[in-house]
Design a protein around this motif. Structure first.
Motif, PDB file in Angstrom:
ATOM      1  N   ASN A 164     -46.321  15.879 -27.411  1.00 32.04           N
ATOM      2  CA  ASN A 164     -45.522  14.675 -27.396  1.00 32.04           C
ATOM      3  C   ASN A 164     -45.014  14.215 -29.154  1.00 32.04           C
ATOM      4  OD1 ASN A 164     -45.097  14.687 -24.606  1.00 32.04           O
ATOM      5  ND2 ASN A 164     -46.911  13.531 -24.430  1.00 32.04           N
ATOM      6  N   VAL A 165     -46.347  14.182 -29.669  1.00 28.46           N
ATOM      7  CA  VAL A 165     -45.974  13.848 -31.148  1.00 28.46           C
ATOM      8  C   VAL A 165     -45.257  14.749 -31.667  1.00 28.46           C
ATOM      9  CG1 VAL A 165     -47.318  13.502 -33.368  1.00 28.46           C
ATOM     10  CG2 VAL A 165     -48.270  12.513 -31.183  1.00 28.46           C
ATOM     11  N   ARG A 166     -45.680  16.115 -31.290  1.00 25.90           N
ATOM     12  CA  ARG A 166     -44.750  17.058 -32.137  1.00 25.90           C
ATOM     13  C   ARG A 166     -43.235  17.091 -31.806  1.00 25.90           C
ATOM     14  NH1 ARG A 166     -47.735  22.903 -32.988  1.00 25.90           N
ATOM     15  NH2 ARG A 166     -48.905  22.048 -34.731  1.00 25.90           N
ATOM     16  N   LYS A 167     -42.883  16.797 -30.582  1.00 27.22           N
ATOM     17  CA  LYS A 167     -41.719  16.677 -29.752  1.00 27.22           C
ATOM     18  C   LYS A 167     -40.942  15.794 -30.486  1.00 27.22           C
ATOM     19  CE  LYS A 167     -38.955  17.051 -25.421  1.00 27.22           C
ATOM     20  NZ  LYS A 167     -39.010  16.956 -24.199  1.00 27.22           N
ATOM     21  N   GLU A 168     -41.534  14.536 -30.816  1.00 27.20           N
ATOM     22  CA  GLU A 168     -40.777  13.349 -31.038  1.00 27.20           C
ATOM     23  C   GLU A 168     -40.751  13.611 -32.559  1.00 27.20           C
ATOM     24  OE1 GLU A 168     -38.590  10.036 -31.630  1.00 27.20           O
ATOM     25  OE2 GLU A 168     -39.041  11.208 -29.720  1.00 27.20           O
ATOM     26  N   ALA A 169     -41.583  14.007 -33.747  1.00 26.16           N
ATOM     27  CA  ALA A 169     -41.610  14.241 -34.903  1.00 26.16           C
ATOM     28  C   ALA A 169     -40.586  15.230 -35.182  1.00 26.16           C
ATOM     29  CB  ALA A 169     -42.942  14.341 -35.467  1.00 26.16           C
ATOM     30  N   GLY A 170     -40.342  16.358 -34.448  1.00 27.29           N
ATOM     31  CA  GLY A 170     -39.542  17.473 -34.678  1.00 27.29           C
ATOM     32  C   GLY A 170     -38.106  16.716 -34.180  1.00 27.29           C
ATOM     33  N   ARG A 171     -38.028  16.137 -33.350  1.00 29.34           N
ATOM     34  CA  ARG A 171     -36.703  15.489 -33.013  1.00 29.34           C
ATOM     35  C   ARG A 171     -36.096  14.682 -34.028  1.00 29.34           C
ATOM     36  NH1 ARG A 171     -33.960  11.339 -31.157  1.00 29.34           N
ATOM     37  NH2 ARG A 171     -35.906  10.075 -30.653  1.00 29.34           N
ATOM     38  N   GLN A 172     -37.034  13.864 -34.733  1.00 27.61           N
ATOM     39  CA  GLN A 172     -36.884  13.136 -36.002  1.00 27.61           C
ATOM     40  C   GLN A 172     -36.483  13.563 -37.158  1.00 27.61           C
ATOM     41  OE1 GLN A 172     -36.443   9.567 -36.148  1.00 27.61           O
ATOM     42  NE2 GLN A 172     -36.432   9.679 -33.880  1.00 27.61           N
ATOM     43  N   ILE A 173     -37.078  14.641 -37.377  1.00 20.94           N
ATOM     44  CA  ILE A 173     -37.087  15.763 -38.548  1.00 20.94           C
ATOM     45  C   ILE A 173     -35.686  16.161 -38.547  1.00 20.94           C
ATOM     46  CG2 ILE A 173     -37.441  17.722 -39.722  1.00 20.94           C
ATOM     47  CD1 ILE A 173     -40.666  17.256 -38.699  1.00 20.94           C
ATOM     48  N   LEU A 174     -35.191  16.865 -37.518  1.00 15.33           N
ATOM     49  CA  LEU A 174     -33.878  17.232 -37.398  1.00 15.33           C
ATOM     50  C   LEU A 174     -32.893  16.169 -37.356  1.00 15.33           C
ATOM     51  CD1 LEU A 174     -34.586  19.996 -34.506  1.00 15.33           C
ATOM     52  CD2 LEU A 174     -34.678  20.459 -37.006  1.00 15.33           C
ATOM     53  N   MET A 175     -32.940  15.298 -36.734  1.00  7.74           N
ATOM     54  CA  MET A 175     -31.972  14.186 -36.858  1.00  7.74           C
ATOM     55  C   MET A 175     -31.718  13.720 -38.193  1.00  7.74           C
ATOM     56  SD  MET A 175     -31.313  11.012 -34.416  1.00  7.74           S
ATOM     57  CE  MET A 175     -33.050  10.378 -34.315  1.00  7.74           C
ATOM     58  N   ASN A 176     -32.877  13.457 -39.045  1.00  3.04           N
ATOM     59  CA  ASN A 176     -32.952  12.983 -40.247  1.00  3.04           C
ATOM     60  C   ASN A 176     -32.291  13.840 -41.350  1.00  3.04           C
ATOM     61  OD1 ASN A 176     -33.885   9.913 -40.588  1.00  3.04           O
ATOM     62  ND2 ASN A 176     -35.374  10.805 -39.141  1.00  3.04           N
ATOM     63  N   LEU A 177     -32.639  15.164 -41.233  1.00  5.19           N
ATOM     64  CA  LEU A 177     -32.231  16.132 -42.203  1.00  5.19           C
ATOM     65  C   LEU A 177     -30.870  16.272 -41.978  1.00  5.19           C
ATOM     66  CD1 LEU A 177     -35.113  19.071 -42.116  1.00  5.19           C
ATOM     67  CD2 LEU A 177     -34.526  17.223 -43.842  1.00  5.19           C
ATOM     68  N   GLU A 178     -30.321  16.438 -40.621  1.00  6.53           N
ATOM     69  CA  GLU A 178     -28.845  16.677 -40.532  1.00  6.53           C
ATOM     70  C   GLU A 178     -27.778  15.273 -40.926  1.00  6.53           C
ATOM     71  OE1 GLU A 178     -28.203  19.278 -36.710  1.00  6.53           O
ATOM     72  OE2 GLU A 178     -28.535  17.114 -36.173  1.00  6.53           O
ATOM     73  N   LEU A 179     -28.478  14.036 -41.011  1.00 10.24           N
ATOM     74  CA  LEU A 179     -27.719  13.181 -41.663  1.00 10.24           C
ATOM     75  C   LEU A 179     -27.764  12.943 -43.019  1.00 10.24           C
ATOM     76  CD1 LEU A 179     -26.336  10.269 -41.231  1.00 10.24           C
ATOM     77  CD2 LEU A 179     -28.719   9.175 -40.960  1.00 10.24           C
ATOM     78  N   HIS A 180     -28.932  13.253 -43.844  1.00 10.10           N
ATOM     79  CA  HIS A 180     -29.165  13.293 -45.205  1.00 10.10           C
ATOM     80  C   HIS A 180     -28.267  14.779 -45.630  1.00 10.10           C
ATOM     81  CE1 HIS A 180     -31.616  13.044 -48.925  1.00 10.10           C
ATOM     82  NE2 HIS A 180     -31.418  14.227 -48.811  1.00 10.10           N
ATOM     83  N   ASP A 181     -28.345  15.676 -44.926  1.00 11.79           N
ATOM     84  CA  ASP A 181     -27.376  16.795 -45.061  1.00 11.79           C
ATOM     85  C   ASP A 181     -25.925  16.462 -45.481  1.00 11.79           C
ATOM     86  OD1 ASP A 181     -26.662  19.751 -45.843  1.00 11.79           O
ATOM     87  OD2 ASP A 181     -25.876  19.385 -43.777  1.00 11.79           O
ATOM     88  N   ALA A 182     -25.546  15.888 -44.156  1.00 18.07           N
ATOM     89  CA  ALA A 182     -24.006  15.533 -44.284  1.00 18.07           C
ATOM     90  C   ALA A 182     -23.649  14.584 -45.320  1.00 18.07           C
ATOM     91  CB  ALA A 182     -23.957  14.767 -42.999  1.00 18.07           C
ATOM     92  N   LEU A 183     -24.610  13.669 -45.651  1.00 19.17           N
ATOM     93  CA  LEU A 183     -24.916  12.550 -46.814  1.00 19.17           C
ATOM     94  C   LEU A 183     -24.646  13.054 -48.090  1.00 19.17           C
ATOM     95  CD1 LEU A 183     -24.356   9.496 -47.626  1.00 19.17           C
ATOM     96  CD2 LEU A 183     -27.080   9.404 -47.695  1.00 19.17           C
ATOM     97  N   GLU A 184     -25.313  14.141 -48.187  1.00 19.43           N
ATOM     98  CA  GLU A 184     -25.233  14.672 -49.927  1.00 19.43           C
ATOM     99  C   GLU A 184     -24.258  15.706 -49.801  1.00 19.43           C
ATOM    100  OE1 GLU A 184     -29.750  14.621 -51.498  1.00 19.43           O
ATOM    101  OE2 GLU A 184     -29.355  16.519 -50.297  1.00 19.43           O
ATOM    102  N   GLN A 185     -23.779  16.544 -48.684  1.00 19.38           N
ATOM    103  CA  GLN A 185     -22.684  17.408 -48.990  1.00 19.38           C
ATOM    104  C   GLN A 185     -21.443  16.569 -49.070  1.00 19.38           C
ATOM    105  OE1 GLN A 185     -24.621  20.322 -49.404  1.00 19.38           O
ATOM    106  NE2 GLN A 185     -22.868  21.057 -48.630  1.00 19.38           N
ATOM    107  N   THR A 186     -21.101  15.759 -48.064  1.00 19.37           N
ATOM    108  CA  THR A 186     -19.948  15.176 -48.246  1.00 19.37           C
ATOM    109  C   THR A 186     -19.571  14.126 -49.295  1.00 19.37           C
ATOM    110  OG1 THR A 186     -20.051  15.330 -45.556  1.00 19.37           O
ATOM    111  CG2 THR A 186     -18.450  13.722 -46.634  1.00 19.37           C
ATOM    112  N   VAL A 187     -20.645  13.086 -49.669  1.00 13.82           N
ATOM    113  CA  VAL A 187     -20.313  12.261 -50.681  1.00 13.82           C
ATOM    114  C   VAL A 187     -20.983  12.523 -51.971  1.00 13.82           C
ATOM    115  CG1 VAL A 187     -20.620   9.576 -51.266  1.00 13.82           C
ATOM    116  CG2 VAL A 187     -20.177  10.523 -48.830  1.00 13.82           C
ATOM    117  N   PHE A 188     -22.396  12.482 -51.877  1.00 12.32           N
ATOM    118  CA  PHE A 188     -23.344  12.748 -53.118  1.00 12.32           C
ATOM    119  C   PHE A 188     -22.902  13.985 -53.868  1.00 12.32           C
ATOM    120  CE2 PHE A 188     -27.459  13.799 -55.226  1.00 12.32           C
ATOM    121  CZ  PHE A 188     -27.238  12.741 -56.161  1.00 12.32           C
ATOM    122  N   TYR A 189     -23.070  15.336 -53.514  1.00 14.59           N
ATOM    123  CA  TYR A 189     -22.827  16.351 -54.336  1.00 14.59           C
ATOM    124  C   TYR A 189     -21.411  16.325 -54.924  1.00 14.59           C
ATOM    125  CZ  TYR A 189     -27.261  18.389 -52.852  1.00 14.59           C
ATOM    126  OH  TYR A 189     -28.619  18.571 -52.477  1.00 14.59           O
TER     127      TYR A 189
END
Length: 169
Positions: A44-69
């Protein structure tokens, strides 16, 4: 579980005048989430942490790719290009993980590989790119405002998508 834009940074919100600090806080959050995932045997910990990892990485990726870089490309074009290649590799791993079942024996190994790739990328950004951006004499507040607006729209869109998904369930 909805993600509030302020939760990503410990309730502090987006530091508009320090956009690099916002990215560093994202890096810290993902590091903690990887530690939770890789340091636990509880599914359960892994499932929730994994879901949060992917969601946060996708958001961070979009932020850097679209605006920051695009806005910091001039600080060191080849380094930014290299960071964008790292993002492509991470996106491929995220797509693979999203297609996997949490109980798949390969899942843990994929998260380990993703963690290694992300942490190497974080080190390059924090040790090489961010100092060059800081020395480039950019209007950091303008960059921060742009990043804040983009992130707020992304999080709002994710929350709407989650709400629609929950309504259908």
């Amino acid at each position: 579980m909805e993600m509030d834009v302020n939760d990503r940074r410990g309730g502090a919100g987006f530091p508009v005048d320090q956009p690099l600090q916002a990215l560093r806080m994202d890096h810290q959050l993902v590091r903690k989430l990887f530690d939770s995932y890789l340091g636990s045997q509880d599914m359960n910990v892994r499932k929730e942490a994994g879901r949060q990892i992917l969601m946060n990485l996708e958001l961070h990726d979009a932020l850097e790719q679209t605006v920051f870089y695009p806005r910091v490309h001039e600080a060191d074009a080849s380094l930014v290009d290299s960071c964008e290649e790292d993002h492509q590799q991470v996106r491929q791993m995220i797509d693979q993980l999203k297609a996997m079942d949490d109980n798949d024996p390969q899942c843990e190994q994929m998260y380990r590989q993703l963690s290694e790739a992300v942490m190497q990328h974080v080190e390059v950004e924090e040790q090489q790119l961010f100092p060059k951006v800081e020395q480039a004499n950019m209007d950091m507040s303008a960059l921060g405002l742009e990043m804040q607006a983009f992130e707020a729209n992304m999080v709002s869109g994710q929350a709407s998508a989650i709400g629609q998904k929950d309504a259908r369930s």
